[in-house]
Design a protein around this motif. Structure first.
Motif, PDB file in Angstrom:
ATOM      1  N   GLU A   8     -42.342  10.174  70.011  1.00  0.00           N
ATOM      2  CA  GLU A   8     -41.796  11.399  69.426  1.00  0.00           C
ATOM      3  C   GLU A   8     -41.810  12.516  70.462  1.00  0.00           C
ATOM      4  O   GLU A   8     -42.783  12.675  71.205  1.00  0.00           O
ATOM      5  N   TYR A  10     -41.614  16.537  70.963  1.00  0.00           N
ATOM      6  CA  TYR A  10     -41.758  17.850  70.335  1.00  0.00           C
ATOM      7  C   TYR A  10     -41.445  18.925  71.369  1.00  0.00           C
ATOM      8  O   TYR A  10     -41.721  18.762  72.569  1.00  0.00           O
ATOM      9  N   LEU A  21     -40.230  18.895  65.966  1.00  0.00           N
ATOM     10  CA  LEU A  21     -39.763  17.556  66.324  1.00  0.00           C
ATOM     11  C   LEU A  21     -38.318  17.618  66.808  1.00  0.00           C
ATOM     12  O   LEU A  21     -37.439  18.097  66.100  1.00  0.00           O
ATOM     13  N   ALA A  24     -37.048  11.157  67.878  1.00  0.00           N
ATOM     14  CA  ALA A  24     -37.982  10.031  67.798  1.00  0.00           C
ATOM     15  C   ALA A  24     -37.243   8.783  68.246  1.00  0.00           C
ATOM     16  O   ALA A  24     -36.093   8.563  67.860  1.00  0.00           O
ATOM     17  N   VAL A 107     -34.480  11.788  61.679  1.00  0.00           N
ATOM     18  CA  VAL A 107     -35.587  10.825  61.563  1.00  0.00           C
ATOM     19  C   VAL A 107     -35.110   9.436  61.144  1.00  0.00           C
ATOM     20  O   VAL A 107     -35.837   8.455  61.317  1.00  0.00           O
ATOM     21  N   LYS A 145     -42.726  10.986  60.491  1.00  0.00           N
ATOM     22  CA  LYS A 145     -42.114  11.853  61.497  1.00  0.00           C
ATOM     23  C   LYS A 145     -41.926  13.282  60.985  1.00  0.00           C
ATOM     24  O   LYS A 145     -41.952  14.237  61.759  1.00  0.00           O
TER      25      LYS A 145
END
Length: 572
Positions: A8, A10, A21, A24, A107, A145
């Motif tokens: 992931e 960020y 986020l 991913a 996601v 997530k």
């Protein structure tokens, strides 16, 4: 035993901002590369990549930080909600909001791509909802997530947030399945779209029901191009006016906007053989057909870099201009700007072609004014893209397209003209200056076996000097380039004795004077020592009795020479 692993990314856009986020993925290198790119481009102030490993026993993720770069995090006291609310999404209705659909799309991106559908369809089709629910791990990954960054932002327990989103997902899926089983979603294969829209216009949940009807209509349609054609068929079958028409177009606009964010879908719609640069040009042509037509009419050469818009894409282009698909239009424009600012090459195997397509894009976007994108957005995007045009890799590939040092210098000068932004202009000027001051360039220029005459070589140097002066470089870079070209010209003129040869030639005095004055003006020789010697020789020739006598008997020649004499300061 470790379960599935993903990574992931960020980001923090400002120093005090919380981590959010960004993406991913299961590819570690992709996450790290994207983090480095975002930080280098200045879009964010800090990035962090974490490795998430699912424990199959507890179904919880174990997080390990892989990369952290950028401005240090500003520590602040976490605020834990005490109002009983766990999230901004409290009911299934909240899941259908634009920001919620956008988050779901991020996601669940991989799952949606595999199914060939959009988030909107997932939220309106019972078969897709049941498929996602049955997958288990996919839905659990998506909830995780979302929960982890929200926990870091609000201070709430990850476990509590996971439970909340699990219940919310179950309620949303149950709503879709229940509506389907009750037969409330109209079947557009059996009923007329216009009549259905008129009937639903008075329902309280009309948007949800119409969305389900259109999503079901797409159930058996495979492939982005076929799906777009089906959507355009429904647009044509919509009611002619009124709330019913608006209801149909609102749903179509949301589906089309989500399709526009899918790179693979747009590639299939516009043409699988198109590279990113051609796809961007095609997108502009779709969004601004009238402006594109005017640009092509004024500059027919632009048409060579514009793909033909046909089929489903042409039908969409016709609909985009009527103002009924504003979300799709805005999304296409944003996606185009994101691609332009991103790290991907527009023409991976053709560096020279990439510069040409950027010229076309700049021309088209400038012609649209502020109707499509603001001037500031366009300028910022091209400044970012220009940074990739002056890297060593790109310049190396670009110059390899040309044979000979002269052609290489011309190509680098075009690079100077086409990049924008102070830092890119400076870097391009350095590449050009390095080329014209290289031993290879000088040896070729001064070679006795050169295929061009000394006069032609001097004229080429003069053209390079003049074009460099008009390419928007800084005053310092322009002066350095002018001086370097002037010194090369001086060496060439001294070795070949061109100025003296002109003065001793059998041409008439007015012809010799014209040749020398053009050199002195910087037309046929760069300004500098060579031009100064030509001016001195012209002055010497002008003072000779033979020249004065010849000019006195030819007033027409004097009228032609007078502006040149004034330009070099030899006449009042």
């Amino acid at each position: 035993m470790a379960g599935p692993i993903h990574y992931e990314l960020y980001v923090r856009k400002t120093a005090p901002a919380p981590w959010g986020l960004q993406m991913a993925t299961e590819d570690r290198s992709q996450a790290i590369q994207q983090a480095e790119t975002l930080l280098a481009d200045g879009d964010v102030v800090a990035v962090r990549v974490t490795k998430e490993t699912l424990d199959p026993d507890t179904m919880e993720f174990q997080s390990v930080t892989v990369l952290t770069k950028g401005a240090p995090e500003v520590k602040k006291k976490k605020l834990i909600r005490d109002d009983g609310q766990q999230s901004n999404c409290l009911s299934p209705a909240d899941v259908y909001a634009p920001h919620a659909r956008d988050l779901i799309g991020r996601v669940l991106d991989d799952w949606l791509v595999r199914q060939g559908v959009t988030v909107f369809e997932l939220l309106h089709r019972a078969d897709l909802a049941e498929l996602l629910d049955a997958s288990g791990v996919e839905l659990q990954h998506a909830i995780q997530k979302i929960s982890v960054p929200e926990s870091q932002d609000t201070g709430q327990s990850v476990h509590d947030l996971v439970r909340h989103y699990q219940k919310l997902a179950e309620a949303t899926i149950a709503r879709i399945i229940t509506t389907e089983r009750k037969g409330r979603f109209p079947d557009l294969n059996k009923t007329d779209l216009a009549r259905t829209a008129e009937k639903l216009a008075g329902e309280s949940d009309r948007a949800f029901l119409m969305g389900g009807a259109i999503a079901r209509r797409l159930c058996e349609v495979r492939g982005p191009r076929a799906r777009l054609n089906a959507l355009m068929d429904m647009a044509e079958a919509a009611p002619p006016a009124g709330p019913a028409k608006a209801l149909v177009y609102i749903v179509l606009d949301q589906i089309l906007a989500e399709m526009a964010t899918q790179r693979a879908a747009m590639a299939d719609i516009l043409g699988p053989s198109l590279d990113p640069g051609a796809m961007m040009a095609a997108t502009v042509a779709m969004l601004a057909p009238d402006e594109t037509a005017l640009v092509v009419q004024a500059s027919p050469a632009v048409a060579q870099d514009l793909p033909v818009i046909e089929g489903a894409a042409k039908r969409l282009a016709e609909r985009l201009g009527n103002g009924l698909l504003p979300q799709t239009r805005a999304t296409l424009a944003r996606q185009m700007m994101r691609e332009l600012r991103g790290p991907r090459r527009l023409k991976p195997r053709d560096a020279a072609g990439e510069i040409e397509v950027l010229r076309v894009l700049a021309t088209l976007l400038t012609a649209t004014g502020d109707t499509l994108l603001t001037t500031e957005e366009v300028q910022t995007a091209f400044v970012e893209r220009s940074k990739s045009l002056v890297t060593a890799d790109f310049v190396g590939q670009y110059t390899s397209c040309f044979e000979g040092v002269a052609a290489e210098a011309d190509a680098l000068l075009r690079l100077c003209e086409n990049v924008t932004g102070a830092s890119s202009k400076r870097a391009a000027a350095r590449w050009f200056l390095a080329s014209i001051t290289s031993l290879k360039f000088e040896s070729d220029l001064l070679s006795p076996a050169h295929e061009d005459t000394p006069a032609r070589r001097l004229h080429r140097l003069a053209r390079l000097q003049k074009d460099a002066g008009g390419s928007g470089l800084s005053e310092t870079d322009t002066d350095d380039i002018a001086q370097a070209l002037g010194q090369l010209a001086a060496t060439l003129e001294a070795r070949t004795g061109l100025t003296s040869a002109i003065a001793r030639s059998r041409a008439t005095p007015s012809q010799k004077l014209a040749l020398l004055l053009r050199m002195a003006m910087g037309e046929t020789a760069p300004l500098g020592p060579a031009a100064d010697r030509a001016r001195a020789e012209a002055l010497k020739l002008l003072r000779s009795p033979e020249t004065r006598g010849a000019l006195a008997s030819q007033p027409g020649e004097v009228a032609v020479l007078k502006p040149m004499l004034q330009a070099v300061g030899l006449a009042a």
